[in-house]
Design an enzyme around this catalytic site. Sequence first.
Site, short mmCIF file in Angstrom:
data_model
loop_
_atom_site.label_atom_id
_atom_site.label_comp_id
_atom_site.label_asym_id
_atom_site.label_seq_id
_atom_site.Cartn_x
_atom_site.Cartn_y
_atom_site.Cartn_z
N ASP A 134 6.34 -0.33 6.79
CA ASP A 134 4.97 -0.44 6.51
C ASP A 134 4.44 0.93 5.83
OD1 ASP A 134 2.34 -1.08 6.88
OD2 ASP A 134 2.11 -0.28 8.49
N GLU A 177 -5.01 1.66 2.52
CA GLU A 177 -4.91 0.44 3.42
C GLU A 177 -5.09 0.92 5.06
OE1 GLU A 177 -3.53 -2.80 6.01
OE2 GLU A 177 -2.66 -0.78 5.90
N GLU A 178 -4.21 2.02 5.33
CA GLU A 178 -4.31 2.36 6.74
C GLU A 178 -5.39 2.81 7.33
OE1 GLU A 178 -2.13 1.37 8.43
OE2 GLU A 178 -0.16 1.48 7.50
N HIS A 215 0.82 -1.24 -0.05
CA HIS A 215 -0.01 0.10 -0.23
C HIS A 215 0.87 1.18 0.15
CE1 HIS A 215 0.49 0.38 4.29
NE2 HIS A 215 0.29 -0.88 4.56
N HIS A 268 4.32 0.73 12.91
CA HIS A 268 3.63 1.98 13.32
C HIS A 268 4.22 2.72 14.43
CE1 HIS A 268 -0.73 0.42 11.66
NE2 HIS A 268 0.21 0.45 10.50
N ASP A 279 -0.19 4.21 1.18
CA ASP A 279 -0.39 5.19 2.44
C ASP A 279 0.40 4.66 3.41
OD1 ASP A 279 -1.69 3.01 2.66
OD2 ASP A 279 -3.60 3.98 3.73
#
Length: 437
Positions: free
Chosen positions: A129, A163-164, A97, A409, A99
């Site tokens: 990520d 996605e996030e 992804h 994250h 984003d």
Amino acid sequence: MASLTQLMGDLDRSSFVPLLAKLINESQHVQNNPPDLVPREDLVARHVLDALLPLSTSTGGGPLVVRHINYTEGRGNVIVEYPGSVPGRVVSFVGMHMDVVTADPADWDFDPFTFSEDGDKLRGRGTTDCLGHVALVTELMRTLGQTKPNLKNTVVAVFIANEENSSIPGIGVDALVKDGLLDHLKDGPLFWIDTADKQPCVGTGGMIAWHLKATGKLFHSGLAHKAINAMELNMEALKVIQERFYKDFPAHPKETVYKFATPSTMKPTKWSYPGGGINQIPGECTISGDIRLTPFYSTSDVVKKLKEYVDDINANIEQLGTRGPVSKYVLPDENLRGRVEITIDGDVMSGVACDLDSRGFKALCKATEEVVGSVQPYSITGSLPLIRDLQDEGFDVQTSGYGIMNTYHAKNEYCLFSDMAQGFKVFVSIISQLEEA
């Protein structure tokens, strides 16, 4: 004739790192936390397109079939195909992804939105990520386009938006599936590339966010017998709810097979109340939290049970535990009863248990053992949005990733080039194995 491994070679650092640097330098503009931060994934997509279009059929420079698909301006997806010779044979890499989650530069030891290197470490928001994987799979497809191996299987890469955060639907993979643009991927294994630590992630948890509100009677703390303490009511009610949850949804036997780190859990994570003085017994408060549910239980069954627990507590509130000689939840002289109510956020996610008998899983395990040196599948009750929907639609979903779990994250996010290089070799091994299937 050279093998596919020999033909594809190793991940080219001189190509991969500059591409990743371009992506990380866009990361400030692809943070996904609406309404304040709405990402513009096309800022990342344009670098993917710049790398692959010169090797595409649309420019005449190569065999890659490249499509840029937008459902919202500035927020596109990219689908890239390297055509195989046998119709109906396919292997796909999906979930990279474009984003990222938010980052506060004040909390970091380096600028999260500017790419930097520290030896093997490649640093910045999105390196693990998931912009690192965007760059990695871009390099995989670029190498296929350059080396032009004769393959039976079509190799597909799907770079996605949104996605996030799923509060704005119809932008990313959900829209691609709805429009049937990924239907042909059901003919072969689909590898979702958005986890970490180089091992197959075979199970994830569902997630249910809940809010338990207690209503009592506000009163002076020196006259506690005239109050219904909403905090005490909520704490005691939550204790009962948790006890009943763990009785009804205990550790499942399949959690051992899938090597889940924890069973299903229900826990409070936030506490709020309208405010007041230290000498006021609160008449209202809310405890919020989440349930992480292993995929062997139904989220709808859990929601139904939660409502049953609360209804039972309210009907029998006189039986609820109290705290001290004047603690109570009923004031008969005033015809007042305390009560609790539970609400569930609409975005309930179900967990995933990957098919351990599929050829995709077996290929991933063999490739991991060959390249990494060992294969240790694992499961966590962290939640990956979207992939259960793919599984329910009939896709053979397997998951893996080559970032660092401890920086997922988190502040000071980084990945290792050496890990990404192993990921490249794993992908090549998977493609090679599935040629022989």
